[in-house]
Motif scaffolding. Structure first.
Motif, PDB file in Angstrom:
ATOM      1  N   GLU A 141       0.834  -1.202   0.000  1.00  0.00           N
ATOM      2  CA  GLU A 141       0.000   0.000   0.000  1.00  0.00           C
ATOM      3  C   GLU A 141       0.866   1.247   0.000  1.00  0.00           C
ATOM      4  O   GLU A 141       2.032   1.217   0.385  1.00  0.00           O
ATOM      5  CB  GLU A 141      -0.910   0.031   1.229  1.00  0.00           C
ATOM      6  N   ASP A 144      -2.555   7.735  -1.597  1.00  0.00           N
ATOM      7  CA  ASP A 144      -3.325   7.959  -2.821  1.00  0.00           C
ATOM      8  C   ASP A 144      -2.945   9.316  -3.410  1.00  0.00           C
ATOM      9  O   ASP A 144      -3.268  10.356  -2.832  1.00  0.00           O
ATOM     10  CB  ASP A 144      -4.818   7.916  -2.496  1.00  0.00           C
ATOM     11  N   ARG A 146      -4.173  10.907  -5.791  1.00  0.00           N
ATOM     12  CA  ARG A 146      -5.339  11.676  -6.212  1.00  0.00           C
ATOM     13  C   ARG A 146      -5.817  12.611  -5.113  1.00  0.00           C
ATOM     14  O   ARG A 146      -6.552  13.569  -5.367  1.00  0.00           O
ATOM     15  CB  ARG A 146      -6.471  10.733  -6.611  1.00  0.00           C
ATOM     16  N   ILE A 158      -3.842   3.464  -0.154  1.00  0.00           N
ATOM     17  CA  ILE A 158      -4.631   2.589  -1.023  1.00  0.00           C
ATOM     18  C   ILE A 158      -3.753   1.408  -1.431  1.00  0.00           C
ATOM     19  O   ILE A 158      -2.531   1.510  -1.451  1.00  0.00           O
ATOM     20  CB  ILE A 158      -5.126   3.326  -2.286  1.00  0.00           C
ATOM     21  N   HIS A 177      -5.999   1.945 -10.735  1.00  0.00           N
ATOM     22  CA  HIS A 177      -6.977   2.879 -10.191  1.00  0.00           C
ATOM     23  C   HIS A 177      -7.435   3.830 -11.291  1.00  0.00           C
ATOM     24  O   HIS A 177      -6.653   4.215 -12.164  1.00  0.00           O
ATOM     25  CB  HIS A 177      -6.376   3.682  -9.036  1.00  0.00           C
TER      26      HIS A 177
END
Length: 461
Positions: A141, A144, A146, A158, A177
């Motif tokens: 992981e 993220d 974004r 994520i 993603h």
């Protein structure tokens, strides 16, 4: 006596034939089969290669993902290349009709699949079920990207990669993603301190050395080695994307620091310009994609992306770069058909070509064509009134993907070197007064166009 001799002779011939037949079987089993890598089946009716570790691992993985409705598709470069060569034949292969294992039985450490995470509705419990089926799984992981532009959500983690090992073979699941601009993105595979670096030979992974971006593929189902798998409908296009998929993020943290020091321009004029420039960039990207022409953000547009993750409001134009070898003779007519009339054309294809198109709201699209030399690249500029030529030098660069104004677009991978060549070491400081003939540190004179060649260009201007 004659009868006995005949019987003896017949018996000897039979014994000799049997011995020869046994020799042939022995020779095939111990020499020919070993040489060809096929081997004899251990049990009657078994199919060649279907007892391999690789095939059994892939079969179990497909059973696992099918039973849990996990939206995965095959992205393994080696297997996709083999499939692409035999695609029409595979389309006509029914489930279970394969007699030989030609794709998943090649001895190797990994088989790569992609997981469309935004379509996965039931992640909970997946690891437990996988472990019950004999897999050892590792989940990687990271934050993220974004959400990096949102202070309250920055740092949210994520899943980026799953590694599921069965015996000596591992399934690498690259987590894709969804990003703005209708494309798929995967992250860098970075091992954290507590992770077992001997779990699998990570250096042999074909995905994860850097983040990547791909067009959203249309999928199709085919039967491969008796297993039903999803693959990209156009395997060749996906394979061509892989070596050019490297992705670099906008620098949100540095952009926030920039706007803390230099307040963002939120006037009506600035907001209107950014909106018009975004629409112009999207239209230009659509037009160039239809032509099959690569382009990247150049000059002030590239600086705005790198420095502040936005369009510089006082730049008044959109700047793109194109390699001269990607020039198309119908590029001008294509832009005019898209509603962008030609404002000026300077130079020639073989020297200093530059095109400028007029967008709406007085926003201009400038396209600079880049020429490659042995140790550098350059693009040209021309002074409209005099015909003087200028050359702008850049260190050699390659192209990476990024996200800008909700689009997947190219920028130079060696971004800082590219920007410093054009704007110097003080590029962080906004400069609203810019003379393209004197201000850039990489500009040098490049002669004057002859009058006979310049008259035609002046008329266009």
């Amino acid at each position: 006596m004659n009868r006995i001799n005949k019987n003896v002779i017949l018996a000897l011939l039979t014994l000799t034939s049997s011995a020869f037949l046994l020799f042939q079987l022995y020779y095939y089993k111990h020499y020919l089969s070993a040489k060809n890598g096929a081997g004899l089946s251990k049990s009657k009716g078994s199919r060649i290669g279907f007892d391999s570790i690789q095939w059994r691992a892939v079969k179990k993985f497909i059973m696992l993902t099918s039973s849990q409705n996990v939206p995965v598709f095959l992205i393994d470069p080696l297997i996709l290349e083999l499939i692409n060569k035999n695609l029409e034949q595979l389309k006509n292969t029914s489930h279970g009709s394969t007699s030989e294992c030609n794709f998943f039985c090649v001895p190797r450490d990994f088989t790569a699949f992609a997981l469309q995470y935004h379509l996965w509705k039931n992640e909970e419990g997946w690891f437990r079920i996988a472990e019950n089926m004999g897999f050892q799984c590792l989940k990687i992981e990271s934050k993220d990207p974004r959400l990096d532009g949102i202070d309250s959500l920055s740092g949210t983690e994520i899943p980026l990669h799953y590694i599921c090992k069965l015996a000596t073979h591992a399934i690498h699941v690259v987590v894709f993603h969804e990003r703005s601009g209708n494309y798929l993105w995967h992250g860098h595979l970075r091992l954290k301190g507590h992770m077992d670096r001997k779990f699998v030979p990570f250096r042999k992974l074909q995905f994860g050395r850097y983040p990547g971006a791909f067009d959203r593929p249309e999928l199709q189902q085919v039967t491969v080695d008796g297993l039903e798998v999803l693959i990209p409908k156009d395997p060749m296009h996906f394979l061509e994307e892989i070596p050019h998929s490297r992705f670099i993020e906008c620098r949100y943290k540095e952009a926030r620091a920039f706007f803390q020091q230099y307040l963002d321009d939120s006037t009506v004029e600035a907001v209107t310009f950014r909106k018009s420039a975004k629409e112009l960039l999207q239209l230009a990207a659509k037009t160039l994609k239809q032509l099959g022409v690569r382009f990247w953000l150049s000059s002030g547009t590239c600086l705005g992306w790198y420095r502040q993750c936005s369009i510089i409001p006082y730049s008044k134009d959109v700047d793109l770069g194109i390699f001269i070898q990607d020039y198309r003779s119908n590029i001008i007519s294509a832009f005019q058909d898209a509603g962008l009339p030609l404002k000026h054309k300077f130079g020639k294809v073989e020297d200093s070509l530059e095109l400028s198109f007029q967008g709406k709201d007085d926003v201009k699209l400038d396209i600079f064509f880049f020429y490659e030399e042995t140790d550098h690249m350059w693009n040209g500029g021309t002074q409209a009134k005099t015909g003087k030529k200028f050359k702008y030098l850049f260190p050699r660069f390659t192209l990476c993907w990024t996200e800008f104004v909700d689009m997947k677009v190219h920028v130079p991978c060696e971004t800082i070197e590219y920007i410093e060549a054009n704007y110097g070491k003080t590029w962080q400081i906004p400069v609203k007064t810019w003379d393209w003939k004197r201000s850039p540190p990489n500009v040098q004179p490049n002669g004057v166009w002859p009058v006979s060649e310049w008259d035609e260009v002046i008329q266009l201007y």
